[in-house]
Design an enzyme around this catalytic site. Sequence first.
Site, short mmCIF file in Angstrom:
data_model
loop_
_atom_site.label_atom_id
_atom_site.label_comp_id
_atom_site.label_asym_id
_atom_site.label_seq_id
_atom_site.Cartn_x
_atom_site.Cartn_y
_atom_site.Cartn_z
CB SER A 197 0.83 -63.06 50.21
OG SER A 197 1.41 -63.24 49.29
CG ASP A 291 -0.14 -69.85 46.21
OD1 ASP A 291 0.54 -69.26 45.57
OD2 ASP A 291 -0.63 -69.81 47.37
CG HIS A 321 -1.49 -66.35 46.09
ND1 HIS A 321 -0.50 -66.95 47.29
CD2 HIS A 321 -1.33 -65.19 46.33
CE1 HIS A 321 -0.03 -65.79 47.78
NE2 HIS A 321 -0.62 -64.61 47.18
#
Length: 353
Positions: A197, A291, A321
């Site tokens: 991320s 995501d 995610h």
Amino acid sequence: MSMKDVAREVQGKIANLALRMPISWVNILAGPPVAVDGRTLDGRAQWFLKLLSHGKQPPLHTMSVVEAREEYDAFMQLLGGRPAPVSEIVDRTLPGPAGPMRVRIYRPAGTVARLLPTIFYLHGGGWVIGSLEGYDLACRYFCARSGCAVVAVDYRLAPEHKFPAAVDDALAAYRWLADQAVPLGLDPDRLVVAGDSAGGTLAAVVAQTMRGEPHPPCLQWLIYPATDMAGTSASHRSCGEGFLLTEADMTWFRTHYLNGDADIDDPRASPLKAADVSGVAPALIFTAGFDPLRDDGQAYAAKMQAAGVKVVHREFETLIHGFVGMRGALHAAARAMDDMVAGLRHELAQLGR
């Protein structure tokens, strides 16, 4: 232990029990399969999201920064699975751009190598949340299963430290590692820059910046990276609500991290906007089907491939995610992490070093 900690532990145990139900029960309780963009959500992930929706947990973007940090670390620790065995964990302090900076070094058990390949790991959390403690289980796992040392970085977080503080810390820590690798028993020619991320964003920026320096990364390992802070790709719309990370959360992170909209076009915030990515390290990019950042990772893979960079991109199309923190709760997340580590081991072996 406080009452809040006790409540979290009880909630975690209940959630884990619910998620370990037979899949036939899960499919009944979760409801009809959820499909978006031609992908079908993993059944246990769907059940997990349903459990969250019926809980009393407020959305992340409504929390204070302090509350969000506490809840995120607790989430990672409760759902991250059992601690994987490693031989040693040591915290070190190194000079950072704004003062001392902490890194945590994990060494695998049973290795006989004089100099270990090393994963330089930058944690996720939208540049606002996440910590060495929250990511301890993930880093132990990556170390134990890859045979690599892991050096995890405690970079500065926003809003106390706005962009580009996290970038400056990541670069300073990488340069320190490259310089000190041999005394630490690590191989300066086998440094993998990695992150998930927001950490994947920072890892991509480190790879871009280090191209002309003596010990650039040998590989990039980017797990659902945020590569364009504008957030205009199709997956931001189709997956921006109902799949854990929401568009409202992304706005919350962006507002805390950036100094203003002008920062969006800075390649240090949006590596996809870099004019030239030729010559960066070969990349492994892993994305999740449900995501908001899915298309960002795919677009960055395509940009590097067009520039002649070797890229392996795989989408775990049934996952959401944040699955790096869900190994202990979702079977599909555990399999994905196994597959990612297998891919890393393969690419390191291919380098022939």
